[in-house]
Design a protein around this motif. Structure first.
Motif, PDB file in Angstrom:
ATOM      1  N   SER A 191       7.249  -5.639  -6.079  1.00  0.00           N
ATOM      2  CA  SER A 191       5.861  -5.620  -5.910  1.00  0.00           C
ATOM      3  C   SER A 191       5.294  -7.160  -6.162  1.00  0.00           C
ATOM      4  CB  SER A 191       5.185  -4.818  -6.710  1.00  0.00           C
ATOM      5  OG  SER A 191       5.062  -3.494  -6.133  1.00  0.00           O
ATOM      6  N   GLY A 225       3.690   1.687  -1.634  1.00  0.00           N
ATOM      7  CA  GLY A 225       4.241   1.833  -2.826  1.00  0.00           C
ATOM      8  C   GLY A 225       5.818   1.980  -2.903  1.00  0.00           C
ATOM      9  N   GLU A 233       0.791  -1.271   0.031  1.00  0.00           N
ATOM     10  CA  GLU A 233      -0.049   0.040  -0.117  1.00  0.00           C
ATOM     11  C   GLU A 233       0.829   1.330  -0.053  1.00  0.00           C
ATOM     12  OE1 GLU A 233      -2.661  -0.408   3.543  1.00  0.00           O
ATOM     13  OE2 GLU A 233      -4.185  -1.514   2.106  1.00  0.00           O
TER      14      GLU A 233
END
Length: 78
Positions: A34, A27, A25
């Motif tokens: 990711s 980033g 979340e």
């Protein structure tokens, strides 16, 4: 499920999953990072689900045994 994954307790897997979600979340990670986090999160979710399903089965069994014991006396009151 891999042996190392089943060695994780529910709380440990849940806490690590929370950290993975937090990182995703936030980033700022590369696509490769990711994806690795996502894959780890999926593995941890499976571990949590396994523990929760086992707990549900134990609860269901205990409730069924209790119900059987309660109705085993014929419902008589003395």
């Amino acid at each position: 499920m891999a042996e190392a994954e089943t060695a994780l307790g529910y709380e440990q897997a849940r806490d690590e999953l929370i950290e993975v979600v937090r990182k995703l979340e936030a980033g700022g990670t590369s696509l490769e990072e990711s994806l690795a986090l996502w894959e780890r999160g999926e593995e941890l979710a499976k571990v949590c689900r396994h523990w929760l399903e086992g707990a549900r089965a134990r609860l269901d069994s205990a409730l069924a045994a209790r119900e059987a014991a309660d109705t085993g006396d014929g419902g008589r009151e003395e």
